[in-house]
Design an enzyme around this catalytic site. Structure first.
Site, PDB file in Angstrom:
ATOM      1  N   HIS A  30     -70.631  11.897 -14.982  1.00 51.81           N
ATOM      2  CA  HIS A  30     -70.178  13.245 -15.343  1.00 51.81           C
ATOM      3  C   HIS A  30     -70.471  13.547 -16.819  1.00 51.81           C
ATOM      4  CE1 HIS A  30     -67.129  16.491 -13.953  1.00 51.81           C
ATOM      5  NE2 HIS A  30     -68.003  17.014 -14.788  1.00 51.81           N
ATOM      6  N   GLU A  49     -63.753  10.317  -9.005  1.00 52.40           N
ATOM      7  CA  GLU A  49     -64.317   9.854 -10.271  1.00 52.40           C
ATOM      8  C   GLU A  49     -63.323   8.965 -11.007  1.00 52.40           C
ATOM      9  OE1 GLU A  49     -65.744  13.177 -12.558  1.00 52.40           O
ATOM     10  OE2 GLU A  49     -67.195  13.780 -11.032  1.00 52.40           O
TER      11      GLU A  49
END
Length: 310
Positions: free
Chosen positions: A277, A258
């Site tokens: 997220h 990420e």
């Protein structure tokens, strides 16, 4: 001379006020401090408290630079970026917001399922490109929802699915399902469910829990939602299943890396909903988590017993 004020570092976005720490606590809040490791090591040398989200690695290396650290607050539920054993060895308290964003994540999962079965993201792209193509979607009422992981978030999603008129089945090796939810093995759940939603921590037993063999068990056109941790799904196998049409769609709020790399193959697929997220990020959840974690940190620093800590 009076006692010096305790010092707390906040290394990522708080999304709320830090007032719960109190005016008698010195606060350094820098939302990108997690990305400047050497700066973080210098700053933590004199800190009694540390507040992190999911980017800051609270490992033995960082703890070695923190001789006076007494408490770590995790703004969320997952602890895969925190070395819990190292904290225990140092007798450093850990306070987290587990369960306080359960409703937010559950609503995200249900919303993502609706978006995917109605092909909303695909239709949005087509209309923006000047095409007017009407797709026949699917109602979730009467369909089977499979929930993998029956902690606070999974249980909340089960209840939302039942309220929508879905048949809900659940799998968890440790926790019993909520009322009216049928317990099933993972294999049975995958075979029966039109929508599968994952709500498990990332531990050795759950890494690549859903790979090619598991995806092959799902009904053709089924939907997979991952708002847990990126490493739970084998994304190479997932991309293959989506391209072939074996899987109807997927929603991924979490990724193994990420942010993902620029050559991420899932970005090119119309039947994937990709979000950064944010499933647990609502005003209500972030205010509740911040209040809980910061009050707990204050209790530790001021000598009281913390609540909601590990």
């Amino acid at each position: 001379m009076g006692r010096s004020r305790p010092r707390v570092l906040i290394t990522e976005e708080l999304h709320a006020s830090h007032a719960a720490l109190g005016a008698d606590v010195e606060v350094l809040e820098e939302s990108d401090l997690w990305s400047r490791r050497e700066d973080l090591r210098r700053q933590i040398a004199s800190a009694q408290g540390l507040v992190v989200r999911n980017h800051t690695r609270v490992d033995r290396e960082l703890l070695a630079a923190a001789p006076v650290l007494r408490v770590v607050g995790r703004l969320g539920a997952g602890l895969d970026n925190v070395d819990v054993e190292a904290l225990r060895e140092r007798r450093i308290d850990l306070i987290h917001g587990g369960g306080l964003n359960a409703r937010a994540v559950a609503e995200y999962a249900l919303g993502a399922a609706i978006v995917l079965v109605r092909r909303m993201t695909e239709s949005d792209r087509q209309v923006r490109a000047g095409h007017w193509l009407r797709h026949v979607g699917l109602e979730l009422r009467g369909q089977t929802l499979g929930v993998v992981g029956l902690g606070a978030t999974g249980a909340e999603l089960c209840r939302l699915g039942l309220a929508l008129g879905m048949e809900v089945i659940g799998h968890d090796p440790f926790l019993a399902p909520p009322e009216l939810v049928v317990r099933a093995s993972l294999e049975e759940l995958l075979r029966r469910s039109v929508v599968v939603s994952l709500h498990v921590p990332l531990v050795p037993a759950t890494r690549n829990l859903i790979g090619g063999a598991q995806l092959a068990l799902m009904p053709r056109g089924a939907i997979l939602i991952n708002a847990a941790r990126g490493g739970v799904v084998d994304e190479v196998a997932l991309a293959d299943a989506l391209r072939s049409g074996a899987l109807g769609g997927a929603a991924l709020d979490v990724r193994p890396e990420e942010p993902p790399s620029s050559d991420d193959p899932l970005r090119a697929l119309d039947n994937v909903l990709l979000t950064p997220h944010l499933a647990g990020l609502t005003r209500q959840s972030q205010e509740a988590i911040a209040e809980h974690v910061l009050r707990g940190i204050r209790q530790v620093l001021m000598g009281a017993n913390a609540t909601g800590s590990d």
